[in-house]
Scaffold this motif. Sequence first.
Motif, mmCIF file in Angstrom:
data_model
loop_
_atom_site.group_PDB
_atom_site.id
_atom_site.type_symbol
_atom_site.label_atom_id
_atom_site.label_comp_id
_atom_site.label_asym_id
_atom_site.label_seq_id
_atom_site.Cartn_x
_atom_site.Cartn_y
_atom_site.Cartn_z
ATOM 1 N N LEU A 280 4.961 8.560 -4.216
ATOM 2 C CA LEU A 280 4.089 7.689 -3.179
ATOM 3 C C LEU A 280 5.164 7.292 -2.094
ATOM 4 O O LEU A 280 6.431 7.381 -2.196
ATOM 5 C CB LEU A 280 4.002 6.294 -4.256
ATOM 6 N N LYS A 281 4.292 7.080 -0.855
ATOM 7 C CA LYS A 281 5.053 6.942 0.243
ATOM 8 C C LYS A 281 4.552 5.758 0.910
ATOM 9 O O LYS A 281 3.347 5.450 0.604
ATOM 10 C CB LYS A 281 4.769 8.083 1.315
ATOM 11 N N SER A 282 5.503 4.884 1.157
ATOM 12 C CA SER A 282 5.039 3.445 1.588
ATOM 13 C C SER A 282 4.146 3.706 2.882
ATOM 14 O O SER A 282 4.699 4.293 3.905
ATOM 15 C CB SER A 282 6.075 2.504 1.812
ATOM 16 N N VAL A 283 3.268 2.669 3.169
ATOM 17 C CA VAL A 283 2.654 2.550 4.289
ATOM 18 C C VAL A 283 3.249 1.473 5.155
ATOM 19 O O VAL A 283 3.124 0.401 4.565
ATOM 20 C CB VAL A 283 0.932 2.405 4.287
ATOM 21 N N ARG B 90 3.909 10.636 -9.978
ATOM 22 C CA ARG B 90 3.209 10.478 -8.551
ATOM 23 C C ARG B 90 4.438 10.146 -7.763
ATOM 24 O O ARG B 90 5.260 9.457 -7.945
ATOM 25 C CB ARG B 90 2.373 9.562 -8.577
ATOM 26 N N GLU C 85 0.831 -1.081 0.121
ATOM 27 C CA GLU C 85 -0.077 -0.086 -0.032
ATOM 28 C C GLU C 85 0.975 1.279 -0.206
ATOM 29 O O GLU C 85 2.081 1.202 0.683
ATOM 30 C CB GLU C 85 -1.031 0.090 1.107
ATOM 31 N N ALA C 86 0.268 2.160 -0.775
ATOM 32 C CA ALA C 86 1.104 3.584 -0.576
ATOM 33 C C ALA C 86 0.265 4.592 -0.612
ATOM 34 O O ALA C 86 -0.963 4.547 -1.016
ATOM 35 C CB ALA C 86 1.884 3.442 -1.992
ATOM 36 N N ILE C 87 0.703 5.907 -0.383
ATOM 37 C CA ILE C 87 -0.139 7.082 -0.120
ATOM 38 C C ILE C 87 0.449 7.997 -1.040
ATOM 39 O O ILE C 87 1.724 8.457 -1.157
ATOM 40 C CB ILE C 87 -0.120 7.634 1.235
ATOM 41 N N GLU C 88 -0.243 8.697 -1.892
ATOM 42 C CA GLU C 88 0.118 9.651 -2.991
ATOM 43 C C GLU C 88 0.450 11.036 -1.883
ATOM 44 O O GLU C 88 -0.640 11.525 -1.429
ATOM 45 C CB GLU C 88 -0.816 10.054 -3.963
ATOM 46 N N VAL C 89 1.941 11.258 -2.041
ATOM 47 C CA VAL C 89 2.207 12.687 -1.468
ATOM 48 C C VAL C 89 2.325 13.843 -2.315
ATOM 49 O O VAL C 89 2.660 14.710 -1.879
ATOM 50 C CB VAL C 89 3.184 12.403 -0.300
#
Length: 136
Positions: free
Chosen positions: A125-128, A123, A112-116
């Motif tokens: 992305l930051k790993s969760v 894009r 899972e990743a969050i677009e920062v």
Amino acid sequence: MVAIRAQTGYVPTVSPVRSCSRTACRQPAVFTLTYVYADSTAVLGPLATYVEPHCYDLCAEHAERLTAPKGWEVVRLPAGPSTPSGDDLEALANAVREAARPARPPAEPVGEAIEVGRRRHLRVLKSVPQPHGRDR
């Protein structure tokens, strides 16, 4: 052609039958010879549907006596019309089925990743962090 007729009375005719490419041979052509220079191979097969440059039409006699240059291989393809075997038809059917299948959507990335951030089509992305005990 008009000049030939006026001088000699002879009008050349074009035969619908292709002749052997060998000099002075007037026999009908039944085979086509072509060369694959990269593989040092002469390929003799059934008469081609169309006259191709760099291919030679041969009669049965000249095709039978054909020899290749030293170090070259002669590949003789079957002359008669071939009928497809059961394996050929099955392979064709499988290829048609495969082409008719809808394209699968690309698999989502694992994890899972969050677009920062975003810059045009890119894009960031930051790993969760995943909780312990969760299978990947």
